[in-house]
Design an enzyme around this catalytic site. Structure first.
Site, PDB file in Angstrom:
ATOM      1  N   CYS A 138    -104.926 145.642  11.800  1.00  0.00           N
ATOM      2  CA  CYS A 138    -104.424 144.188  11.763  1.00  0.00           C
ATOM      3  C   CYS A 138    -105.555 143.463  11.125  1.00  0.00           C
ATOM      4  O   CYS A 138    -106.706 143.477  11.513  1.00  0.00           O
ATOM      5  CB  CYS A 138    -103.987 143.659  13.266  1.00  0.00           C
ATOM      6  SG  CYS A 138    -103.720 141.966  13.001  1.00  0.00           S
ATOM      7  N   LYS A 166     -76.303 117.882 -11.597  1.00  0.00           N
ATOM      8  CA  LYS A 166     -75.540 119.252 -11.632  1.00  0.00           C
ATOM      9  C   LYS A 166     -76.139 119.921 -10.725  1.00  0.00           C
ATOM     10  O   LYS A 166     -77.398 120.368 -10.594  1.00  0.00           O
ATOM     11  CB  LYS A 166     -75.997 119.848 -13.165  1.00  0.00           C
ATOM     12  CG  LYS A 166     -75.153 121.270 -13.287  1.00  0.00           C
ATOM     13  CD  LYS A 166     -75.038 121.431 -14.571  1.00  0.00           C
ATOM     14  CE  LYS A 166     -74.015 122.561 -14.987  1.00  0.00           C
ATOM     15  NZ  LYS A 166     -74.588 124.099 -14.495  1.00  0.00           N
ATOM     16  N   GLU A 221     -74.338 112.228 -13.065  1.00  0.00           N
ATOM     17  CA  GLU A 221     -74.610 112.665 -11.692  1.00  0.00           C
ATOM     18  C   GLU A 221     -75.377 113.955 -11.795  1.00  0.00           C
ATOM     19  O   GLU A 221     -75.515 114.536 -12.937  1.00  0.00           O
ATOM     20  CB  GLU A 221     -73.254 113.016 -11.006  1.00  0.00           C
ATOM     21  CG  GLU A 221     -72.551 114.003 -11.793  1.00  0.00           C
ATOM     22  CD  GLU A 221     -70.808 113.890 -11.264  1.00  0.00           C
ATOM     23  OE1 GLU A 221     -70.385 112.923 -11.079  1.00  0.00           O
ATOM     24  OE2 GLU A 221     -70.319 115.070 -11.504  1.00  0.00           O
ATOM     25  N   LYS A 238     -79.916 119.341 -19.780  1.00  0.00           N
ATOM     26  CA  LYS A 238     -81.046 119.898 -19.340  1.00  0.00           C
ATOM     27  C   LYS A 238     -82.304 119.193 -19.950  1.00  0.00           C
ATOM     28  O   LYS A 238     -82.462 119.546 -20.952  1.00  0.00           O
ATOM     29  CB  LYS A 238     -81.204 121.160 -19.012  1.00  0.00           C
ATOM     30  CG  LYS A 238     -80.105 121.868 -18.294  1.00  0.00           C
ATOM     31  CD  LYS A 238     -80.345 123.617 -18.320  1.00  0.00           C
ATOM     32  CE  LYS A 238     -79.054 123.957 -17.880  1.00  0.00           C
ATOM     33  NZ  LYS A 238     -79.160 125.561 -17.485  1.00  0.00           N
ATOM     34  N   CYS A 296    -106.956 140.905  13.958  1.00  0.00           N
ATOM     35  CA  CYS A 296    -107.373 140.928  15.122  1.00  0.00           C
ATOM     36  C   CYS A 296    -108.049 142.448  15.275  1.00  0.00           C
ATOM     37  O   CYS A 296    -108.758 142.865  16.262  1.00  0.00           O
ATOM     38  CB  CYS A 296    -106.468 140.838  16.231  1.00  0.00           C
ATOM     39  SG  CYS A 296    -105.154 142.207  16.368  1.00  0.00           S
ATOM     40  N   ASP A 341     -77.170 123.082  -8.186  1.00  0.00           N
ATOM     41  CA  ASP A 341     -77.114 124.350  -8.658  1.00  0.00           C
ATOM     42  C   ASP A 341     -76.689 125.206  -7.219  1.00  0.00           C
ATOM     43  O   ASP A 341     -77.806 125.903  -6.565  1.00  0.00           O
ATOM     44  CB  ASP A 341     -78.607 124.845  -8.823  1.00  0.00           C
ATOM     45  CG  ASP A 341     -78.720 125.915  -9.293  1.00  0.00           C
ATOM     46  OD1 ASP A 341     -77.855 126.619  -9.998  1.00  0.00           O
ATOM     47  OD2 ASP A 341     -80.046 126.404  -9.899  1.00  0.00           O
ATOM     48  N   CYS A 355    -103.366 139.617  19.871  1.00  0.00           N
ATOM     49  CA  CYS A 355    -103.659 139.043  18.445  1.00  0.00           C
ATOM     50  C   CYS A 355    -103.580 137.614  18.471  1.00  0.00           C
ATOM     51  O   CYS A 355    -102.618 137.274  18.742  1.00  0.00           O
ATOM     52  CB  CYS A 355    -102.656 139.951  17.511  1.00  0.00           C
ATOM     53  SG  CYS A 355    -102.971 139.243  15.885  1.00  0.00           S
ATOM     54  N   CYS A 407     -98.218 144.119  13.652  1.00  0.00           N
ATOM     55  CA  CYS A 407     -99.716 144.339  14.450  1.00  0.00           C
ATOM     56  C   CYS A 407     -99.060 144.464  15.948  1.00  0.00           C
ATOM     57  O   CYS A 407     -98.400 143.897  16.304  1.00  0.00           O
ATOM     58  CB  CYS A 407    -100.579 143.016  14.541  1.00  0.00           C
ATOM     59  SG  CYS A 407    -101.766 142.985  15.964  1.00  0.00           S
ATOM     60  N   TYR A 431     -67.662 116.814  -6.045  1.00  0.00           N
ATOM     61  CA  TYR A 431     -67.678 115.799  -7.460  1.00  0.00           C
ATOM     62  C   TYR A 431     -66.280 115.809  -8.316  1.00  0.00           C
ATOM     63  O   TYR A 431     -66.484 115.227  -9.248  1.00  0.00           O
ATOM     64  CB  TYR A 431     -68.772 115.951  -8.187  1.00  0.00           C
ATOM     65  CG  TYR A 431     -69.222 117.504  -8.453  1.00  0.00           C
ATOM     66  CD1 TYR A 431     -68.089 118.222  -9.461  1.00  0.00           C
ATOM     67  CD2 TYR A 431     -69.935 118.422  -7.915  1.00  0.00           C
ATOM     68  CE1 TYR A 431     -68.321 119.471  -9.664  1.00  0.00           C
ATOM     69  CE2 TYR A 431     -70.375 119.549  -8.288  1.00  0.00           C
ATOM     70  CZ  TYR A 431     -69.425 120.238  -8.978  1.00  0.00           C
ATOM     71  OH  TYR A 431     -69.419 121.686  -8.989  1.00  0.00           O
TER      72      TYR A 431
HETATM   73  P1  AMP Z   1     -71.638 126.430 -15.799  1.00  0.00           P
HETATM   74  O1  AMP Z   1     -71.078 127.120 -15.137  1.00  0.00           O
HETATM   75  O2  AMP Z   1     -73.306 126.485 -16.258  1.00  0.00           O
HETATM   76  O3  AMP Z   1     -71.314 126.340 -17.346  1.00  0.00           O
HETATM   77  O4  AMP Z   1     -71.659 124.903 -15.530  1.00  0.00           O
HETATM   78  C1  AMP Z   1     -70.429 124.377 -14.920  1.00  0.00           C
HETATM   79  C2  AMP Z   1     -70.438 124.533 -13.627  1.00  0.00           C
HETATM   80  O5  AMP Z   1     -71.324 123.600 -12.954  1.00  0.00           O
HETATM   81  C3  AMP Z   1     -69.047 123.925 -12.907  1.00  0.00           C
HETATM   82  O6  AMP Z   1     -68.142 125.124 -12.675  1.00  0.00           O
HETATM   83  C4  AMP Z   1     -69.487 123.529 -11.460  1.00  0.00           C
HETATM   84  O7  AMP Z   1     -69.393 124.688 -10.415  1.00  0.00           O
HETATM   85  C5  AMP Z   1     -71.179 123.157 -11.772  1.00  0.00           C
HETATM   86  N1  AMP Z   1     -71.302 121.983 -11.349  1.00  0.00           N
HETATM   87  C6  AMP Z   1     -72.526 121.475 -10.670  1.00  0.00           C
HETATM   88  N2  AMP Z   1     -72.626 120.177 -10.467  1.00  0.00           N
HETATM   89  C7  AMP Z   1     -71.361 119.689 -11.300  1.00  0.00           C
HETATM   90  C8  AMP Z   1     -71.000 118.529 -11.588  1.00  0.00           C
HETATM   91  N3  AMP Z   1     -71.866 117.325 -10.862  1.00  0.00           N
HETATM   92  N4  AMP Z   1     -69.859 118.333 -12.362  1.00  0.00           N
HETATM   93  C9  AMP Z   1     -69.209 119.187 -12.746  1.00  0.00           C
HETATM   94  N5  AMP Z   1     -69.611 120.521 -12.152  1.00  0.00           N
HETATM   95  C10 AMP Z   1     -70.915 120.628 -11.895  1.00  0.00           C
HETATM   96 ZN    ZN Z   2    -103.323 141.605  15.218  1.00  0.00          ZN
END
Ligand code: AMP
Ligand code: ZN
Length: 749
Positions: free
Chosen positions: A425, A127, A125, A325, A428, A129, A448, A443, A237
């Site tokens: 500006c 990860k 799945e 990654k 204009c 961010d 403008c 401006c 998840y």
């Molecule tokens: P890290 O903090 O980089 O060690 O990664 C762990 C964190 O990744 C976890 O605490 C989650 O908050 C996050 N995370 C994001 N997506 C997932 C996923 N699909 N499964 C588990 N953790 C995830």
């Molecule tokens: Zn202007």
């Protein structure tokens, strides 16, 4: 309606709203219109107001509540929120391409060795961010939301998480487990993030560097009302404590969470072996753009949860999972800052843009990047000619992060924003200014071409056409969707278009609604008949402020009369003749005639010019135009002579709008009509030159009204000596305040 009937209806409404909320936010396939949703919501709110005892915290009306917190309560996680073991992509050409998966293969080998008798399926799945979150539902109701913190204890951010509309306050099932803790991420999608940063920048605040920061920062806000404005989403998840439900596989967790009404990742796969994992990983990256969140790699988990315990955990990560990654995120690049250009936004905010020596970052060539604002450039001391570090967080626009001073050539100078654009500006050539307390330059010329939003906002503003409900946010949405690019476009708007106007982000929709739309359209219609003074002010002609607009309106019959006004031409001519007379004046000390014949010629010219000026003065004597000098007069004539001005006049004619000034052309020059018609004044404090009664009388004579208290409808507060609380109220509501001299000039001298 009696109480049992109300109770039943309330229950029904809540369930219906929950379902539609879920269809909208989680499944993105709404079944009813926003308006229908609003109607149901309002009905529920109405019933809850009538029967307050029937209000429950899980009602869809109770998302935003509570006062700002002083600090967050700490929460200890019963099941720790662990980090993940990492497998990296390694660019080591000597070891061949396989090398990049070496960590993954090692993970696979370790699992197979620990569980030799089992067939191992993996779930793959994305990860996500974002910022980790855990939610606790008891008997289906959301009772707690907490951040990861250090993994052992986090912050109780329940009030904040409740404001996120994609997260259910009640699970979508009639028989929820008695307890279930769900784990996932809070994130901000790219559009919401970009929009938030635009808003922050326009308000002179610092933007967030990337969506993850924006999400985490928003969650840490102490005021839930602020969080409610942030375009946050959640995706889930995993689970922590569970009671009254059991899971055999991780895939089952993902399916169950989805069935309970929670957002889960759109792409995930059960893979038979590590080869399939690697293949699917590439597939996720192909779909990267379709995901609303940024991904920080993928997560691979052993699907069979009964094996998890046997795989153990270290102090920091569980043995059953690994984060991979496949390619390193290229975070930064170094390049040369060749120049800085300045862009003018729809609201007139001037934004510096870095012009870079093209460089590759995250697979894309980059030659421009944002430089937030003037203060930011100064603070970081970024100079044209510098070698700079640029960053691109995922899909977001790249930004210049910092200069590398060691690489600075000798001839650079600190960046001077206003000086860089010659105090004008760039769009204009108009004057620029910086609002106090704001980081952004703007401006100041409403004509403008770039400033579409501001022009509409001004047009609809108080003292102009006073179109209630059409403020900056609506104006900006209209411009963004090209429903109105110029003020007069407002007259073509239909209720349906306005009703559907989204004032929020794409994912966090907040439509204007039919009622508001009807109000605005009615106000636009009313504006057709407002007096000339208001229209003149509304057009935002340079140098023509409100008081001047009213003075001009008092001596002209309509806009066409202003456009070719003999009075205004006289004023310009008078000034020119005076200037010429000053130059040819034979007695001028600066420019003495060189011969007798020159003296005589100049004498004749001078006489003719002064006769001309006397004549003009006589013609102008009957008009009360105390503040209309040659600059203003010329500005007006130029405006209406310009292509743009001509277009406006023609369009008004087509729209059938005849802006009425004084009643008739024959009614004597100073016979002012009702320049203050439709305007409401509030008086406070003592005026030096007139009593309150007299001031009231003067306002009424000009068609205005005087009210006793300040509201949003008040056009002006006139403040004399020792003003009272009405002045504070005016400031609070943003009602313009006039001191006595300005009040007098509005009255017409
Ligand atoms: P890290 O903090 O980089 O060690 O990664 C762990 C964190 O990744 C976890 O605490 C989650 O908050 C996050 N995370 C994001 N997506 C997932 C996923 N699909 N499964 C588990 N953790 C995830
Ligand atoms: Zn202007």
């Amino acid at each position: 309606m009696n109480r049992p009937a109300a109770q039943a209806r309330i229950e029904h409404l809540r369930q219906t709203l929950r379902r539609h909320n879920h269809l909208y936010y989680v499944e993105a396939r709404p079944e009813i219109s926003d308006r229908e949703y609003d109607d149901l919501y309002r009905e529920l709110l109405g019933l809850e107001t009538r029967f307050p005892a029937l209000v429950t915290p899980d009602s869809p009306t109770r998302r935003v509540g509570g006062k700002p917190l002083r600090q967050f309560r700490h929460v200890t996680h019963a099941v720790p929120m662990l980090s993940l073991e990492k497998a990296y992509h390694r660019d080591a050409p000597k070891q061949g391409p396989q090398r990049s998966q070496v960590d993954l293969r090692r993970f696979d080998a370790r699992i197979l060795k620990a569980l030799p008798a089992e067939t191992i399926d993996y779930v793959l799945e994305p990860k996500v961010d974002g910022a980790s979150i855990t939610l606790l539902y008891e008997d289906g109701a959301l009772v707690l939301a907490a951040t990861r913190g250090d993994g052992e204890t986090g912050d109780d951010v329940t009030l904040n998480v409740r404001t996120i509309r994609g997260i259910p306050l009640r699970l979508l099932t009639p028989d929820p487990p008695s307890r279930i803790e769900v784990r996932g991420e809070i994130y901000m999608d790219i559009r919401g993030f970009t929009r938030l940063n635009d808003q922050l920048r326009a308000a002179g605040e610092d933007p967030f560097p990337n969506p993850r920061n924006a999400a985490a920062g928003s969650l840490k806000q102490l005021d839930p009302r602020v969080v409610a404005q942030r375009p946050l989403c959640g995706v889930f998840y995993g689970v922590g404590i569970v009671e009254g439900i059991a899971f055999a596989t991780h895939a089952q967790v993902l399916e169950t969470l989805k069935a309970l009404g929670l957002s889960t990742p759109r792409f995930w796969w059960i893979c038979r072996n590590m080869d399939e994992v690697v293949r699917r990983t590439a597939e996720i990256y192909e779909h990267e753009k379709e995901l609303p969140f940024e991904i920080d790699g993928v997560v691979i988990k052993v699907n069979n949860m009964r094996l998890w315990e046997q795989l153990g955990t270290t102090a920091t990560h569980p043995g059953y999972a690994i984060a991979y990654k496949p390619r390193e995120r290229a975070k930064e690049a170094v390049t040369l800052l060749r120049g800085i250009t300045v862009q003018v936004g729809r609201t007139g905010v001037l934004t510096p843009v870095a012009e870079l020596e093209p460089v590759f970052l995250e697979g894309a060539q980059i030659s421009r990047a944002t430089l937030h604002n003037a203060d930011d450039i100064r603070r970081k001391d970024i100079r044209v000619g510098d070698t700079v570090v640029i960053e691109r967080a995922g899909k977001v626009i790249p930004a210049v992060i910092r200069p590398i001073p060691e690489k600075r050539p000798p001839d650079t100078r600190p960046f001077d924003f206003a000086g860089h654009i010659g105090n004008r500006c760039p769009e204009c050539g108009g004057p620029i200014a910086r609002d106090e307390g704001f980081a952004a330059w703007r401006c100041n010329n409403l004509q403008c071409p770039a400033q579409k939003t501001r022009r509409i906002e001004h047009f609809a503003g108080r003292g102009a056409l006073d179109i209630e409900g059409l403020g900056g946010v609506v104006a900006d949405a209209l411009v963004e969707r090209a429903l109105a690019l110029e003020p007069l476009d407002l007259f073509d708007l239909r209720v349906e278009q306005l009703a559907e106007l989204n004032l929020g982000a794409a994912e966090d929709t907040r439509v204007l609604g039919r009622k508001n739309a009807e109000k605005i359209v009615a106000a636009i219609e009313r504006a057709r008949n407002l007096p000339l003074g208001r229209w003149l002010h509304a057009l935002a002609i340079p140098n023509v402020g409100e008081a001047i607009a009213f003075q001009i309106a008092a001596v002209h019959s309509d806009l066409d009369a202003v456009a070719c006004s003999p009075v205004l031409r006289d004023i310009v001519e008078l000034h020119e003749k005076r200037e010429q007379a000053r130059i040819v004046n034979p007695r001028s000390t600066a420019n003495q005639p060189k011969s007798e014949s020159e003296r005589l010629a100049r004498q004749r010219q001078y006489k003719a010019l002064t006769a001309g000026t006397e004549n003009l003065k006589r013609r102008l004597a009957g008009y009360s135009l105390p503040e209309v000098g040659p600059v203003v007069a010329k500005s007006l004539l130029d405006f209406f002579a310009s292509i743009q001005g001509q277009r406006i006049l023609a369009r008004l004619r087509k729209l059938g709008i005849t802006t009425q000034g004084r009643p008739s052309q024959t009614g004597g020059p100073a016979a002012a009509a009702a320049p203050l018609a439709g305007m409401t004044f509030v008086l406070t404090g003592t005026l030096a030159g007139m009593t309150r009664g007299q001031a009231t009388e003067e306002i009424r004579r000009r068609g205005g009204q005087v009210a006793g208290s300040v509201s949003r409808k008040t056009n002006y507060v006139v403040a004399g000596i020792e003003p009272g609380s009405k002045l504070d109220k005016a400031r609070e509501l943003g009602v313009p305040v006039l001191d006595e001299p300005r009040f007098r000039s509005l009255l017409g001298g």
